[in-house]
Write a protein that holds these residues in place. Structure first.
Motif, mmCIF file in Angstrom:
data_model
loop_
_atom_site.group_PDB
_atom_site.id
_atom_site.type_symbol
_atom_site.label_atom_id
_atom_site.label_comp_id
_atom_site.label_asym_id
_atom_site.label_seq_id
_atom_site.Cartn_x
_atom_site.Cartn_y
_atom_site.Cartn_z
ATOM 1 N N THR A 183 -43.986 30.802 22.503
ATOM 2 C CA THR A 183 -45.416 30.450 21.965
ATOM 3 C C THR A 183 -46.164 31.861 22.534
ATOM 4 N N ILE A 331 -47.685 23.983 17.576
ATOM 5 C CA ILE A 331 -47.397 23.290 18.723
ATOM 6 C C ILE A 331 -47.762 21.855 18.243
ATOM 7 N N GLY A 333 -46.145 18.876 19.850
ATOM 8 C CA GLY A 333 -46.210 18.153 21.028
ATOM 9 C C GLY A 333 -45.429 16.857 20.966
ATOM 10 N N ARG A 391 -37.225 20.830 21.711
ATOM 11 C CA ARG A 391 -37.623 21.006 23.265
ATOM 12 C C ARG A 391 -38.971 21.218 23.328
ATOM 13 N N GLU A 392 -39.440 21.022 24.649
ATOM 14 C CA GLU A 392 -41.006 21.255 25.073
ATOM 15 C C GLU A 392 -41.176 22.542 24.751
ATOM 16 N N PRO A 393 -42.449 22.651 24.179
ATOM 17 C CA PRO A 393 -43.618 22.075 23.778
ATOM 18 C C PRO A 393 -43.446 21.426 22.225
ATOM 19 N N TYR A 394 -42.249 21.323 21.720
ATOM 20 C CA TYR A 394 -42.066 20.698 20.377
ATOM 21 C C TYR A 394 -42.962 21.550 19.523
ATOM 22 N N ALA A 395 -42.683 22.966 19.388
ATOM 23 C CA ALA A 395 -43.641 23.683 18.322
ATOM 24 C C ALA A 395 -42.538 23.807 17.323
#
Length: 432
Positions: A183, A331, A333, A391-395
């Motif tokens: 990101t 992003i 989330g 995976r985080e941040p689910y972008a």
């Protein structure tokens, strides 16, 4: 039949269409700037093709060894002219961007050398090429070590860390222009030029390679204009214009490109072999169309950022920032939002619109990846597509669209799917 009716036939509600039109009404100035750069780049490509006397015989198919392939040789001269480099290697035998980068790295590094990334961790698929994640045939297996300097918290270069990292064994510096599955901001050509100048001031003989994937024709200059020894990319991204069925390119100094040619084919053969297998018409025409195709993709990215910011999501870059590549990260989330977004992009595709994207263990990645891509060329990310690791941040990473109108439809459809599943609330219009 009205345009609203046509969008409704595609499954996009009036409310979603109206929301998109409201966002679009404020983007005229941005779109005009994109068109101006596309016009400049179109002239640049046209000049390169004229200078190198592209003619109908250049499109003839060759097979076997490919000796004396005039069209192949002219195409490489066209790329070298457009990128302002001494030489170029442009081949259908280069299967993808990762392959092009692997060829460039392995051709110009030797056992005992060290590779440095001054922009943090590389894109996922390069981890195995380098040997960060152990893999057969990696650079690490051949005695090439790796070091990286992470970016500062604001996404800028940590020049002091880079200075400390450069040492007597540092042979090649790899700079990834686009954000990949991160990101962080993508880098402008000007920023890349400043970084290259700094690295060469510390060690003048160090080679600088730029992973140019997703960045070609976004600006009016390329990394090769600001000191890159090699500029590398994929033809199923920007420079193929959606027509090239496969291939990659390496533009750079004559010495670096010659090394790459020997690595791609064999020592003693180099650029003399490699049949075009009938791919040249699409490779030439795709390169000619690329500036305007990229412009459409950029408009789609700007539109996506402004739409999703209005819906309350963080976007990189945001809706007002300059563009340095065609990728728009949103992003979201949550995994269910990623799934809905990709379902919308897939539903807007001309190919396999009926398919449902699901996460899977894609080769080269360390987590499941979801991908939406109903493309004429499999895997082409200059065509409308969206993907991201679960995976985080689910972008989610959106790119492409061979036309601006297709990119617009894809974004509206992604909003539609999120809206239908109750995962977003459309903003109220004034007066409601």
């Amino acid at each position: 039949m009205s345009i609203e009716t046509m969008y409704q036939a595609l499954g996009i509600d009036q409310a979603v269409y109206d929301f998109g039109q409201e966002v679009l009404s404020g983007l005229e100035g941005r779109f005009a700037e994109i068109d101006q750069r596309a016009e400049y780049n179109q002239a640049k490509v046209l000049a390169a093709m004229g200078e190198n006397r592209v003619s109908a015989p250049c499109f003839a198919q060759t097979t076997g060894y490919g000796y004396n392939d005039m069209g192949r040789d002219v195409l490489e001269k066209v790329y070298a002219s457009a990128f302002h480099t001494q030489a170029a290697l442009v081949r259908p035998q280069i299967t993808c961007g990762t392959h092009a980068l692997a060829v460039a790295l392995s051709a110009n590094l030797r056992p005992g050398d060290e590779l440095l990334s001054p922009v943090g961790a590389p894109y996922d698929t390069l981890e195995e090429v380098i040997g960060i994640r152990p893999s057969r045939g990696s650079l690490a297996e051949f005695g090439v070590t790796y070091r990286q300097a992470d970016l500062l918290p604001d996404g800028s270069f940590d020049y002091e860390a880079i200075r400390r990292a450069i040492n007597s064994r540092t042979r090649l510096i790899t700079i990834q222009r686009s954000k990949g599955y991160a990101t962080r901001p993508s880098f402008s050509v000007e920023q890349i030029g400043e970084l290259i100048a700094f690295c060469k001031s510390v060690k003048p003989d160090v080679l600088c390679m730029v992973d140019n994937c997703y960045g070609e024709f976004v600006e009016t200059i390329e990394p090769s204009d600001v000191g890159a020894d090699m500029t590398v990319g994929s033809l199923i991204k920007n420079p193929g214009g959606g027509l090239a069925a496969t291939g990659g390119y390496i533009c750079g100094t004559a010495d670096c490109v010659e090394n790459c040619a020997y690595r791609l084919s064999a020592p003693g053969l180099g650029q003399e072999v490699g049949a075009n297998l009938g791919q040249l018409p699409a490779m030439f025409q795709g390169f000619f169309l690329a500036p305007t195709v990229v412009a459409g993709a950029l408009k789609g990215a700007v539109f996506a950022a402004n739409v999703y910011e209005r819906l309350g999501f963080s976007c990189v870059p945001n809706g007002q920032e300059p563009r340095y590549d065609i990728i728009q990260s949103v992003i979201l989330g949550a995994p269910e939002r990623m799934t809905a977004f990709c379902a919308g992009i897939q539903a807007a595709a001309p190919v396999d619109s009926f398919a449902t994207p699901v996460p899977w263990a894609m080769p080269g990645y360390d987590s499941d990846v979801i991908m939406a891509a109903g493309a004429f060329v499999q895997g082409s990310s200059i065509e409308l597509s969206a993907d991201g690791p679960m995976r985080e941040p689910y972008a989610v990473y959106f790119q492409g669209g061979l036309t601006w109108y297709h990119a617009k439809t894809g974004i509206l459809m992604s909003v539609q799917k999120l809206h239908e599943r109750g995962l977003i609330q459309l903003p109220r219009r004034e007066g409601e």
